[in-house]
Design a protein around this motif. Structure first.
Motif, short mmCIF file in Angstrom:
data_model
loop_
_atom_site.label_atom_id
_atom_site.label_comp_id
_atom_site.label_asym_id
_atom_site.label_seq_id
_atom_site.Cartn_x
_atom_site.Cartn_y
_atom_site.Cartn_z
N HIS A 33 0.86 -1.18 0.00
CA HIS A 33 0.00 0.00 0.00
C HIS A 33 0.90 1.24 0.00
O HIS A 33 2.00 1.21 0.54
N THR A 89 -6.94 -2.00 6.97
CA THR A 89 -7.01 -1.44 5.62
C THR A 89 -7.72 -0.10 5.64
O THR A 89 -8.37 0.29 6.62
N LYS A 91 -10.25 2.31 2.97
CA LYS A 91 -11.04 2.39 1.75
C LYS A 91 -11.27 3.86 1.43
O LYS A 91 -11.84 4.60 2.23
N CYS A 277 -6.13 -8.39 -2.42
CA CYS A 277 -6.71 -8.39 -1.07
C CYS A 277 -6.71 -6.98 -0.52
O CYS A 277 -5.68 -6.28 -0.57
N ASP A 278 -7.84 -6.53 0.01
CA ASP A 278 -7.92 -5.19 0.59
C ASP A 278 -6.97 -5.02 1.76
O ASP A 278 -6.50 -3.92 2.03
N THR A 308 -12.07 -10.07 1.76
CA THR A 308 -12.48 -8.76 1.28
C THR A 308 -11.48 -8.32 0.24
O THR A 308 -10.28 -8.26 0.51
N HIS A 310 -10.67 -6.01 -3.68
CA HIS A 310 -11.07 -4.93 -4.60
C HIS A 310 -10.48 -5.19 -5.96
O HIS A 310 -9.55 -5.98 -6.08
#
Length: 310
Positions: A33, A89, A91, A277-278, A308, A310
């Motif tokens: 990330h 995480t 969002k 994977c988030d 979960t 995306h």
């Protein structure tokens, strides 16, 4: 070095003191990330807070901290299990640019609709039992202030938190007044008076803690620096670690749940199905052959819950 959380009680056992300082676990949260500093700091503070609270749950399961808002950040979430393994995480709200600056209110609650949510989810539930969920408005300018508001409103526990994070460390300290049990009326009055004095004294000492100090100082040094005149009962430290349960099979089950037509539509548009994977950001790629195998007659879902993604 293993990331650890350390617990202490005051001599009269009326106040709980806990401290955590994360390095490897926190860097694992950020792997794959690229969060700007403002988001890194917020998520790191929530990660530190989750370990401090999860260390006190009395069941085998998870504590989940969520901040939902109407700003550029739609959701911050940390899932910390009772063994202090965690995942986290962020969002972002679709259509918003990723902000490089801002505080909790400007990033999550500009319209005043933000909520702080605490979920206690036992792994083994009794028949008909549901996870407990507490929700309060998102108040305060920091994660610590929002959590203190939640603890006072929902748990009726006097709690103070000091949280701080940067790209290298996420750290926090919790001071909490414990309820008194037992004793006669006279004994209770004396005990409550002593406990009140202890609470005020520990609060005053902890209140000198600075953001840079909690990030730069190891736990033993920090506790000694703040409470060297106090007699504290120390407990065995608890290890904190990163854990993400995503697997290729779980992603495959998620794709099966979408249906063959939807998966084929993605294939036609993009040539392959890319899923990340988030939580851990791990990429999973399914080409035409992989996708055909998902829906072949001899493939049956394994029963695992999908991650979960995306």
């Amino acid at each position: 070095m293993t990331d650890q959380l350390k617990k202490y009680l005051t001599e009269d056992r009326s106040v709980r003191v806990q401290a955590v300082r994360l390095s490897d676990t926190w860097k694992a949260v950020q792997a794959n990330h690229d969060y700007p500093p403002a988001i890194t700091n917020l998520l790191g503070e929530l990660v530190a807070a989750s370990t401090l609270l999860a260390a006190n749950i009395k069941f085998d399961g998870s504590l989940v901290l969520q901040i939902q808002g109407d700003g550029p950040i739609a959701l911050l979430v940390v899932d910390c299990r009772s063994d202090l393994s965690l995942r986290a995480t962020v969002k972002m709200r679709e259509g918003h640019e990723v902000p490089t600056t801002g505080d909790m209110q400007s990033l999550l609650n500009p319209g005043g609709n933000g909520r702080f949510i605490v979920v206690l989810d036992p792994q083994r539930k009794l028949p008909g039992q549901q996870a407990y969920q507490g929700i309060v408005p998102l108040e305060g300018s920091t994660v610590a202030e929002a959590l203190q508001h939640y603890m006072k409103a929902s748990e009726q526990l006097d709690t103070r938190l000091w949280l701080s994070a940067n790209a290298d460390h996420a750290a926090g300290m919790l001071v909490q007044r414990l309820p008194h049990h037992g004793g006669g009326e006279t004994d209770l009055a004396l005990t409550e008076q002593v406990a009140a004095e202890t609470w005020e004294r520990i609060n005053a000492l902890a209140g000198t803690l600075k953001r840079d100090e909690i990030l730069a100082t190891d736990i033993d040094t920090l506790i000694h620096r703040l409470f060297w005149e106090e007699t504290l009962i120390a407990f065995d430290p608890q290890s904190v670690s990163w854990h993400c349960p995503c697997t290729r099979e779980r992603v495959a089950n998620m794709l099966r749940s979408l249906g063959e037509a939807e998966v084929n539509s993605i294939l036609e548009e993009r040539g392959q199905v890319d899923v990340a994977c988030d939580f851990c950001g791990k990429p999973y790629k399914f080409d035409t052959v992989d996708c055909a195998a998902l829906f072949s007659a001899n493939q049956t879902p394994s029963g695992e819950e999908p991650p979960t993604v995306h």
